[in-house]
Design an enzyme around this catalytic site. Structure first.
Site, PDB file in Angstrom:
ATOM      1  N   VAL A 106       0.684  -1.122  -0.100  1.00  0.00           N
ATOM      2  CA  VAL A 106       0.055  -0.048   0.005  1.00  0.00           C
ATOM      3  C   VAL A 106       1.016   1.243   0.008  1.00  0.00           C
ATOM      4  CG1 VAL A 106      -1.688   1.433   1.150  1.00  0.00           C
ATOM      5  CG2 VAL A 106      -1.915  -1.196   0.958  1.00  0.00           C
ATOM      6  N   LYS A 127      -7.244  -1.376  10.050  1.00  0.00           N
ATOM      7  CA  LYS A 127      -8.633  -1.633  10.411  1.00  0.00           C
ATOM      8  C   LYS A 127      -8.560  -2.176  11.577  1.00  0.00           C
ATOM      9  CE  LYS A 127      -7.071  -5.173   7.418  1.00  0.00           C
ATOM     10  NZ  LYS A 127      -7.002  -5.431   6.178  1.00  0.00           N
ATOM     11  N   GLU A 171     -10.060   6.199   5.791  1.00  0.00           N
ATOM     12  CA  GLU A 171     -10.624   5.546   4.469  1.00  0.00           C
ATOM     13  C   GLU A 171     -10.170   4.197   4.094  1.00  0.00           C
ATOM     14  OE1 GLU A 171     -13.685   4.918   2.519  1.00  0.00           O
ATOM     15  OE2 GLU A 171     -13.870   7.110   2.829  1.00  0.00           O
ATOM     16  N   VAL A 175     -11.382   0.342   5.444  1.00  0.00           N
ATOM     17  CA  VAL A 175     -12.619  -0.530   5.122  1.00  0.00           C
ATOM     18  C   VAL A 175     -12.631  -0.531   3.678  1.00  0.00           C
ATOM     19  CG1 VAL A 175     -14.738  -0.947   5.731  1.00  0.00           C
ATOM     20  CG2 VAL A 175     -13.497   0.151   7.152  1.00  0.00           C
ATOM     21  N   GLY A 182     -10.808  -1.177   0.950  1.00  0.00           N
ATOM     22  CA  GLY A 182      -9.763  -0.920   0.082  1.00  0.00           C
ATOM     23  C   GLY A 182      -9.847   0.713  -0.375  1.00  0.00           C
ATOM     24  N   GLY A 188      -1.244 -12.749  -3.091  1.00  0.00           N
ATOM     25  CA  GLY A 188      -1.073 -11.376  -2.046  1.00  0.00           C
ATOM     26  C   GLY A 188      -2.489 -10.743  -1.487  1.00  0.00           C
ATOM     27  N   GLU A 212      -4.453 -11.815   4.636  1.00  0.00           N
ATOM     28  CA  GLU A 212      -3.640 -11.365   5.641  1.00  0.00           C
ATOM     29  C   GLU A 212      -2.439 -12.012   6.055  1.00  0.00           C
ATOM     30  OE1 GLU A 212      -4.733  -8.288   7.481  1.00  0.00           O
ATOM     31  OE2 GLU A 212      -5.756  -8.105   5.581  1.00  0.00           O
ATOM     32  N   ASP A 269     -10.999 -10.180   9.979  1.00  0.00           N
ATOM     33  CA  ASP A 269     -10.661  -8.889   9.224  1.00  0.00           C
ATOM     34  C   ASP A 269     -12.051  -8.050   8.896  1.00  0.00           C
ATOM     35  OD1 ASP A 269      -8.766  -7.408   7.414  1.00  0.00           O
ATOM     36  OD2 ASP A 269     -10.371  -8.134   5.954  1.00  0.00           O
ATOM     37  N   LYS A 271     -13.624  -4.589   9.881  1.00  0.00           N
ATOM     38  CA  LYS A 271     -14.267  -3.424   9.374  1.00  0.00           C
ATOM     39  C   LYS A 271     -15.780  -3.345   9.555  1.00  0.00           C
ATOM     40  CE  LYS A 271     -10.908  -5.123   5.659  1.00  0.00           C
ATOM     41  NZ  LYS A 271     -10.805  -6.040   4.603  1.00  0.00           N
TER      42      LYS A 271
HETATM   43  N1  HSE Z   1      -7.061  -9.200   3.604  1.00  0.00           N
HETATM   44  C1  HSE Z   1      -7.951  -8.309   3.396  1.00  0.00           C
HETATM   45  C2  HSE Z   1      -8.939  -8.855   2.268  1.00  0.00           C
HETATM   46  C3  HSE Z   1      -7.098  -7.113   2.595  1.00  0.00           C
HETATM   47  O1  HSE Z   1      -8.625  -9.750   1.582  1.00  0.00           O
HETATM   48  O2  HSE Z   1     -10.129  -8.056   1.992  1.00  0.00           O
HETATM   49  C4  HSE Z   1      -7.795  -5.858   2.599  1.00  0.00           C
HETATM   50  O3  HSE Z   1      -8.272  -5.529   3.869  1.00  0.00           O
END
Ligand code: HSE
Length: 451
Positions: free
Chosen positions: A28, A116, A140, A143, A145, A198, A201, A212, A216
């Protein structure tokens, strides 16, 4: 150009650029840097100032960067650099990130974060500290992306009482569910693929077990309902038990299984839950596939609104980071009391609405069980459901499975709406029947009806 009100000349060297320091320079960070370089002029025309990354704290200073910046392994060097106006935290994890962000706030620096977990767990404390110190924390990218869903809920929907929202907010989980359906692939092989691409997480259980998504969801629920962040109260169930059979039976019944985060106002308080969900296949959100994310928000005035886009990735998430940087720059001169509140509602106007226990929610259910192919078994099942006040929408007996000793048949049922506590009671009773395998699978069903 409007002759009456000259625009700031962003090319004028006298206007000092805004200087950013990055904590972390991974996917990122690199995406953000690339965007800031490529779109420098457009961004400056919007922000009224140039935005430049001066330095980044990384684990290994030998790495390539998208453009000229200083790399250091010393995070403190970034925090204490007096030239840096905004700290951009893109390192992930909660402990070190928490302590660095706290120090940044105490040094009077604004913060942009994609983290997050950090916001979900430490957000209440950090927002209050930031408020006290007159600095902003923008999040921003934390949550969904690149989808500007936080801005949409916090600013675009301020006229509404938000009734509910439902989101596909983990790309890895959605990728797995999509591949299982489209390619008949099994869960673990698709997960390996997602990791190789990729998306997952660092700890993929965060994706597949819904943690995850729960981070969010707790953020979205706070923005929607004006409640403090309460990640620990989100009911969380992953997708690792979803089988190929369930995916196929759901399709036959006209549904898709999606891993949804749902936040809803109900008579008992606020529901916050992440779990696999059957949704009618004709819904737009049921057709959000692969790593894409989507959040459906129902406001009382606007009706349903849907936000769709890339939930992860270098430039997609970088797009949200840059939007936050511009937001911070635009409000630097605004009186802190008149900035958009972190959680959409004024900090002293947050509500203490209770968060519902999962047993108190009411929804429909998909139930799959394995029963002996004997006279009276279906009658026993329906009697137990009936005794618990559960009415069936459909019941299907599938082809028999031949085991070495007996013949058993999968039975698939869809119930009408019922309280979860009642369903749990019925499932316990069903599991005691000698003619039924005690592994009874259930998946919640949501129609996501918008009228
Ligand atoms: N691991 C997360 C996903 C990455 O797959 O959405 C973005 O938060």
């Amino acid at each position: 150009m409007n002759q009456q009100s000259p625009q700031p000349d962003v090319n004028n060297n006298a206007i000092k650029p805004i200087v950013v320091g990055l904590l972390g320079y991974g996917t990122v960070g690199r995406g953000t840097h690339t965007i800031l370089l490529r779109n420098a002029k457009e961004i400056a025309r919007r922000a009224g100032r140039h935005i430049e990354i001066k330095s980044a704290a990384v684990r290994n200073t030998k790495r390539d960067t998208a453009g000229p910046i200083n790399l250091t392994t010393d995070h403190q060097e970034i925090i204490s650099d007096p030239e840096i106006d905004i700290i951009c935290e893109l390192m992930g994890g909660t402990e070190q990130a928490y302590s660095l962000i706290k120090q940044a706030i105490l040094s009077g620096k604004h913060v942009v974060t994609a983290n997050k977990a950090l916001i979900a767990i430490h957000g209440n404390e950090l927002f209050s500290l930031a408020h006290e110190r007159g600095v902003m924390i923008a999040f921003e990218p934390a949550v969904a992306g690149g989808i500007p869903v936080i801005k949409a809920i916090r600013e675009g929907l301020t006229g509404n009482t938000i009734e509910w929202l439902a989101g596909i907010i983990n790309g890895t989980g959605n990728f797995i569910m999509t591949e299982m359906r489209d390619k008949g692939a099994d869960f673990s092989s698709v997960l390996e693929q997602a990791q190789a691409l990729g998306y997952a997480e660092a700890d993929p259980t965060f994706d597949v077990e819904g943690i995850d998504a729960a981070h969010k969801l707790s953020i979205l629920a706070s923005l929607a309902f004006g409640i403090p962040l309460q990640f620990e109260k989100v009911y969380t169930e992953g997708i690792s038990r979803i089988s190929q059979e369930d995916v196929l039976y759901a399709e036959e019944l006209g549904y898709r299984i999606k891993h949804l985060g749902i936040a809803k106002r109900s008579n008992n308080g606020i529901e916050m839950r992440v779990h696999p969900t059957l949704i009618p296949h004709r819904r737009l959100i049921a057709n959000v596939d692969g790593v894409m994310n989507a959040v459906l928000v129902k406001g009382d005035a606007v009706g349903p609104t849907l936000y769709y886009g890339a939930g992860a990735g270098a430039e997609a998430t970088g797009s949200a980071v840059v939007a936050d940087l511009v937001d911070v720059v635009r409000t630097l001169t605004a009186d802190p009391e008149h900035r958009v509140p972190h959680l959409a509602f004024q900090p002293d106007a947050l509500s203490d609405l209770p968060i519902c226990n999962i047993e108190d929610i009411a929804t429909s259910y998909y139930i799959r069980l394995l029963a002996s192919d004997e006279v009276g078994v279906l009658a026993d099942i329906t009697r137990i459901l009936c005794d618990n006040g559960i009415s069936l929408e459909s019941i299907i007996q599938k082809e028999a499975h031949q085991t070495s000793v007996t013949q058993s048949v999968p039975v698939v049922m869809l119930t009408h709406e019922v309280k979860e506590a009642q369903l749990n009671k019925a499932i316990k009773q069903l599991a005691t029947l000698t003619t039924i395998d005690s592994n009874i699978y259930r998946i919640r069903v949501e129609t996501l009806a918008t009228n």
